[in-house]
Design a protein around this motif. Structure first.
Motif, PDB file in Angstrom:
ATOM      1  N   SER A   1      61.392 -24.965 -27.843  1.00  2.66           N
ATOM      2  CA  SER A   1      60.117 -25.543 -28.271  1.00  2.66           C
ATOM      3  C   SER A   1      58.967 -24.672 -27.787  1.00  2.66           C
ATOM      4  O   SER A   1      59.142 -23.774 -26.961  1.00  2.66           O
ATOM      5  N   LEU A   2      57.793 -24.947 -28.303  1.00  3.05           N
ATOM      6  CA  LEU A   2      56.583 -24.184 -28.001  1.00  3.05           C
ATOM      7  C   LEU A   2      56.367 -24.081 -26.493  1.00  3.05           C
ATOM      8  O   LEU A   2      56.454 -25.080 -25.776  1.00  3.05           O
ATOM      9  N   LEU A   3      56.102 -22.873 -26.024  1.00  2.31           N
ATOM     10  CA  LEU A   3      55.790 -22.678 -24.612  1.00  2.31           C
ATOM     11  C   LEU A   3      54.301 -22.879 -24.379  1.00  2.31           C
ATOM     12  O   LEU A   3      53.474 -22.336 -25.110  1.00  2.31           O
ATOM     13  N   MET A   4      53.967 -23.640 -23.363  1.00  2.74           N
ATOM     14  CA  MET A   4      52.582 -23.953 -23.048  1.00  2.74           C
ATOM     15  C   MET A   4      52.008 -23.035 -21.970  1.00  2.74           C
ATOM     16  O   MET A   4      50.826 -22.723 -21.972  1.00  2.74           O
ATOM     17  N   ASP A   5      52.856 -22.624 -21.018  1.00  2.00           N
ATOM     18  CA  ASP A   5      52.338 -21.818 -19.908  1.00  2.00           C
ATOM     19  C   ASP A   5      53.485 -21.050 -19.264  1.00  2.00           C
ATOM     20  O   ASP A   5      54.659 -21.428 -19.367  1.00  2.00           O
ATOM     21  N   VAL A   6      53.137 -19.954 -18.605  1.00  2.00           N
ATOM     22  CA  VAL A   6      54.106 -19.148 -17.869  1.00  2.00           C
ATOM     23  C   VAL A   6      53.464 -18.738 -16.550  1.00  2.00           C
ATOM     24  O   VAL A   6      52.263 -18.492 -16.471  1.00  2.00           O
ATOM     25  N   ALA A   7      54.268 -18.701 -15.488  1.00  2.00           N
ATOM     26  CA  ALA A   7      53.759 -18.338 -14.159  1.00  2.00           C
ATOM     27  C   ALA A   7      54.845 -17.571 -13.413  1.00  2.00           C
ATOM     28  O   ALA A   7      56.029 -17.634 -13.754  1.00  2.00           O
ATOM     29  N   LEU A   8      54.425 -16.858 -12.371  1.00  2.00           N
ATOM     30  CA  LEU A   8      55.339 -16.107 -11.512  1.00  2.00           C
ATOM     31  C   LEU A   8      55.147 -16.531 -10.062  1.00  2.00           C
ATOM     32  O   LEU A   8      54.040 -16.904  -9.655  1.00  2.00           O
ATOM     33  N   SER A   9      56.215 -16.451  -9.286  1.00  2.00           N
ATOM     34  CA  SER A   9      56.065 -16.660  -7.845  1.00  2.00           C
ATOM     35  C   SER A   9      55.329 -15.462  -7.260  1.00  2.00           C
ATOM     36  O   SER A   9      55.269 -14.385  -7.864  1.00  2.00           O
TER      37      SER A   9
ATOM     38  N   GLU B   1      55.397 -36.183 -21.141  1.00  2.00           N
ATOM     39  CA  GLU B   1      54.801 -35.525 -22.303  1.00  2.00           C
ATOM     40  C   GLU B   1      54.802 -34.023 -22.052  1.00  2.00           C
ATOM     41  O   GLU B   1      55.255 -33.566 -20.997  1.00  2.00           O
ATOM     42  N   PHE B   2      54.306 -33.262 -23.011  1.00  2.00           N
ATOM     43  CA  PHE B   2      54.231 -31.812 -22.877  1.00  2.00           C
ATOM     44  C   PHE B   2      53.582 -31.413 -21.549  1.00  2.00           C
ATOM     45  O   PHE B   2      52.702 -32.106 -21.029  1.00  2.00           O
ATOM     46  N   VAL B   3      54.038 -30.297 -21.001  1.00  2.00           N
ATOM     47  CA  VAL B   3      53.477 -29.771 -19.751  1.00  2.00           C
ATOM     48  C   VAL B   3      52.390 -28.772 -20.120  1.00  2.00           C
ATOM     49  O   VAL B   3      52.667 -27.705 -20.670  1.00  2.00           O
ATOM     50  N   SER B   4      51.141 -29.104 -19.833  1.00  2.00           N
ATOM     51  CA  SER B   4      50.011 -28.296 -20.304  1.00  2.00           C
ATOM     52  C   SER B   4      49.696 -27.113 -19.397  1.00  2.00           C
ATOM     53  O   SER B   4      49.271 -26.057 -19.870  1.00  2.00           O
ATOM     54  N   LYS B   5      49.925 -27.268 -18.082  1.00  2.00           N
ATOM     55  CA  LYS B   5      49.560 -26.208 -17.130  1.00  2.00           C
ATOM     56  C   LYS B   5      50.523 -26.184 -15.956  1.00  2.00           C
ATOM     57  O   LYS B   5      50.966 -27.242 -15.475  1.00  2.00           O
ATOM     58  N   ILE B   6      50.818 -24.976 -15.465  1.00  2.00           N
ATOM     59  CA  ILE B   6      51.574 -24.827 -14.218  1.00  2.00           C
ATOM     60  C   ILE B   6      50.905 -23.761 -13.359  1.00  2.00           C
ATOM     61  O   ILE B   6      50.315 -22.814 -13.877  1.00  2.00           O
ATOM     62  N   LEU B   7      51.004 -23.936 -12.041  1.00  2.00           N
ATOM     63  CA  LEU B   7      50.410 -22.992 -11.098  1.00  2.00           C
ATOM     64  C   LEU B   7      51.223 -22.978  -9.810  1.00  2.00           C
ATOM     65  O   LEU B   7      51.382 -24.018  -9.159  1.00  2.00           O
ATOM     66  N   VAL B   8      51.762 -21.814  -9.460  1.00  2.00           N
ATOM     67  CA  VAL B   8      52.400 -21.656  -8.153  1.00  2.00           C
ATOM     68  C   VAL B   8      51.281 -21.482  -7.127  1.00  2.00           C
ATOM     69  O   VAL B   8      50.420 -20.619  -7.277  1.00  2.00           O
TER      70      VAL B   8
ATOM     71  N   VAL C   1      45.107 -32.240 -18.716  1.00  2.00           N
ATOM     72  CA  VAL C   1      44.461 -31.154 -17.989  1.00  2.00           C
ATOM     73  C   VAL C   1      44.526 -29.881 -18.816  1.00  2.00           C
ATOM     74  O   VAL C   1      45.601 -29.401 -19.180  1.00  2.00           O
ATOM     75  N   SER C   2      43.360 -29.328 -19.123  1.00  2.00           N
ATOM     76  CA  SER C   2      43.281 -28.097 -19.913  1.00  2.00           C
ATOM     77  C   SER C   2      43.109 -26.864 -19.032  1.00  2.00           C
ATOM     78  O   SER C   2      43.440 -25.755 -19.451  1.00  2.00           O
ATOM     79  N   ARG C   3      42.609 -27.041 -17.822  1.00  2.00           N
ATOM     80  CA  ARG C   3      42.390 -25.931 -16.897  1.00  2.00           C
ATOM     81  C   ARG C   3      42.684 -26.376 -15.461  1.00  2.00           C
ATOM     82  O   ARG C   3      42.299 -27.471 -15.052  1.00  2.00           O
ATOM     83  N   ILE C   4      43.354 -25.494 -14.714  1.00  2.00           N
ATOM     84  CA  ILE C   4      43.544 -25.684 -13.266  1.00  2.00           C
ATOM     85  C   ILE C   4      43.108 -24.400 -12.579  1.00  2.00           C
ATOM     86  O   ILE C   4      43.439 -23.307 -13.033  1.00  2.00           O
ATOM     87  N   THR C   5      42.360 -24.527 -11.495  1.00  2.00           N
ATOM     88  CA  THR C   5      42.030 -23.357 -10.683  1.00  2.00           C
ATOM     89  C   THR C   5      42.171 -23.748  -9.214  1.00  2.00           C
ATOM     90  O   THR C   5      41.956 -24.912  -8.844  1.00  2.00           O
ATOM     91  N   TYR C   6      42.555 -22.787  -8.390  1.00  2.00           N
ATOM     92  CA  TYR C   6      42.875 -23.063  -6.991  1.00  2.00           C
ATOM     93  C   TYR C   6      42.155 -22.074  -6.084  1.00  2.00           C
ATOM     94  O   TYR C   6      42.020 -20.890  -6.411  1.00  2.00           O
ATOM     95  N   CYS C   7      41.707 -22.562  -4.924  1.00  2.00           N
ATOM     96  CA  CYS C   7      41.042 -21.721  -3.933  1.00  2.00           C
ATOM     97  C   CYS C   7      41.800 -21.815  -2.609  1.00  2.00           C
ATOM     98  O   CYS C   7      41.944 -22.903  -2.049  1.00  2.00           O
TER      99      CYS C   7
END
Length: 420
Positions: A158-166, A201-208, A258-264
Motif C-alpha cells: 500500500s501507499l507509503l506515507m513516510d520513511v525514516a532512518l535510525s 488508521e494510516f500512519v501519517s508521520k514517523i520520527l526516530v 498530524v501533518s507535521r512533527i518536529t523535534y528539538c
C-alpha cells in the motif's frame, strides 16, 4: 543539531519549510527558496524552479519500464542531509534533484524516479537518499555517484506515507496507509526486524528521536501520537489528541491527523501541526518515563503549512498569510512566546513575500488526508478477500526482493572464484 527538522514531507504538494544549521529552505509549488538568513546580503538567496529542470525525453522509458506521464512541477518532498551539506527534492514530474549547499548551492544531478514520491531521507553517512513512493516501494539513490540509477530496496503493498532512518543508519523504518510501521535492516531491507502495530488508521508521520535513538514517535489518522521501542515493536505510550485538542473542535467528529512533527533535542520538545487546524501543539518528551507531556498550544490566525525547530531551539512556523508568512516562538520561563525582531526570520519572510505567487494557490486548500481513511464495508466477506489479496501481494513482493538479493550474491561469488 536540533532534531527532526531536515525535511521528509508527505503527502501531496503543499508549501513546506526545513531548517538545518544556518540554512533555511522553503518551497511553494515548483519553486525552492534557500538561504542563510542569518547572514547579510540578498545574494544569499538561492532560487530553483523545477519548471526549468531537465525533462524526461518523450518516448524514453523510466526505471519502471513506462514512458513519462505529464505531471506538474510541484515539489512533493525534500530533505537536508544531517550536516546540511546536501539537499534533495522530488517533484510531481517524478524527478529526484540533488543539490550541494556548500560552499554555495549547486544542482548536482536530475534523475527520474519510477513513481511519484511521498517522502525521502538522507543517510547519516550522507552517501544515499532513500525515496518512498505511492506504489509502496523504497528506492535508494547514490549521492557519491549522483547520476547513478536507483536500486529497489523494499516494498509494501500500500501507499507509503513516510520513511525514516535510525541515527546510525542501521535501521530503515517505513509507514504505510494500512496502519503498519515496518522496521528493517538498512543493509538487508528484506530482513524485517519488527512491526509496530497499534494504529487504527494510516500512519501519517514517523520520527526516530535523535537523542533517544531506541524510541520512535508516530502519528496517525486515528488521532493519536504513539511512542515505540521500535526494535521490538513494543508500544510504550499513547497520547489521544482528541482529549487535548477537543476544545478546538469545529465539528463533533473532528479528526486530528498530524501533518507535521518536529523535534528539538534541547529540552526534548515535540511540536505538531494537525491537518486543517490553525494551532501548533507542543509536548515535552520524558525520556526516562517514555512519555509525552502536553505543555502548550499556539493558536494561529491562519492555517499553518509547516513547522521546524532551529538548532538553538526557536520554533519557526510557515503559515498561509502573505503579511506574516513566517512566525517564530521561543521558550521563556516555561512558556513559548512570539519573537518578532529576529533578523533572519525577517529576511526569510521577505524572500517568501517576494515570491508569494507560488504560495498563494495553496491558501485555503482542503485536507490532504480525507481520501486515506478506511472505507467501511457492509460485506465483511468482500473486505476479507481484499485483505487476503493484499497479504499475498506483499508476500510475493518480499520473495522477489529476497530472490533478487540471492541472485546478486551468487553472481558476486562467481566473479570472485579463483581461476584454475
Amino acid at each position: 543539531m536540533a532534531g527532526g527538522d531536515g525535511g521528509g514531507r508527505s503527502p501531496g504538494a503543499r508549501p513546506a519549510l526545513a531548517l538545518r544549521g544556518a540554512l533555511a529552505a522553503a518551497s511553494g509549488g515548483g519553486r525552492l527558496l534557500a538561504a542563510r538568513p542569518g547572514h547579510g546580503g540578498d545574494e544569499n538567496l538561492f532560487v530553483y524552479d523545477c519548471s526549468s529542470a531537465e525533462k524526461q525525453p518523450l518516448g524514453e522509458k523510466g526505471q519502471d519500464g513506462k514512458g513519462p506521464d505529464k505531471g506538474s512541477d510541484d515539489i512533493l518532498a525534500f530533505a537536508f542531509s544531517p550536516s546540511g551539506g546536501y539537499f534533495a527534492l522530488t517533484d510531481d514530474s517524478k524527478r529526484l534533484i540533488l543539490f550541494q549547499t556548500k560552499p554555495s548551492w549547486e544542482c548536482l544531478s536530475v534523475r527520474f524516479v519510477s513513481r511519484r514520491c511521498t517522502s525521502l531521507v538522507i543517510t547519516a553517512a550522507e552517501d544515499k537518499i532513500f525515496v518512498a513512493d505511492k506504489s509502496g516501494d523504497v528506492y535508494s539513490y547514490s549521492i557519491t555517484e549522483p547520476k547513478a540509477d536507483g536500486k529497489l530496496e523494499l516494498g509494501h503493498v500500500s501507499l507509503l506515507m513516510d520513511v525514516a532512518l535510525s541515527a546510525d543508519d542501521q535501521y530503515i523504518l517505513t509507514a504505510d496507509r494500512d496502519e503498519k510501521i515496518r522496521v528493517s535492516l538498512t543493509k538487508a531491507p528484506y530482513s524485517i526486524v519488527s512491526y509496530c502495530m497499534g494504529h487504527r488508521e494510516f500512519v501519517s508521520k514517523i520520527l526516530v528521536i535523535p537523542n533517544c535513538p531506541d524510541l520512535l514517535l508516530s502519528a496517525s489518522g486515528d488521532s493519536t501520537l504513539r511512542l515505540w521501542q521500535y526494535k521490538s515493536g513494543e508500544e510504550v505510550h499513547c497520547c489521544q489528541l482528541s482529549a487535548i485538542c477537543g476544545p478546538q473542535a469545529t465539528k463533533p467528529d473532528q479528526k486530528y491527523t498530524v501533518s507535521r512533527i518536529t523535534y528539538c533535542c534541547q529540552g526534548g520538545y515535540v511540536a505538531i501541526l494537525c491537518d486543517s487546524i490553525p494551532t501548533v501543539y507542543i509536548f515535552q518528551l520524558d525520556a526516562t518515563a517514555q512519555q509525552l507531556l502536553y505543555k502548550q498550544q499556539i493558536s494561529l490566525k491562519h492555517k499553518g503549512w509547516d513547522i521546524a525547530f532551529q538548532e538553538m531551539g526557536d520554533l519557526w512556523i510557515l503559515q498561509e498569510d502573505k503579511e506574516a508568512p513566517l512566525l517564530m516562538y521561543r521558550a521563556c520561563d516555561g512558556q513559548w512566546k512570539a519573537v518578532t525582531d529576529d533578523k533572519g526570520l525577517q529576511k526569510m519572510s521577505k524572500y517568501i513575500q517576494d515570491n508569494w505567487t507560488v504560495f498563494e494557490g495553496f491558501v485555503g486548500a482542503g485536507s490532504c488526508y480525507s481520501h486515506l481513511y478506511k472505507a467501511s464495508f457492509e460485506n465483511m466477506d468482500e473486505y476479507l478477500q481484499r485483505k487476503e489479496k493484499k497479504l499475498q501481494q506483499q508476500k510475493k513482493k518480499q520473495q522477489d526482493l529476497q530472490h533478487g538479493s540471492s541472485e546478486q550474491a551468487k553472481k558476486k561469488m562467481k566473479t570472485e572464484e579463483p581461476s584454475l
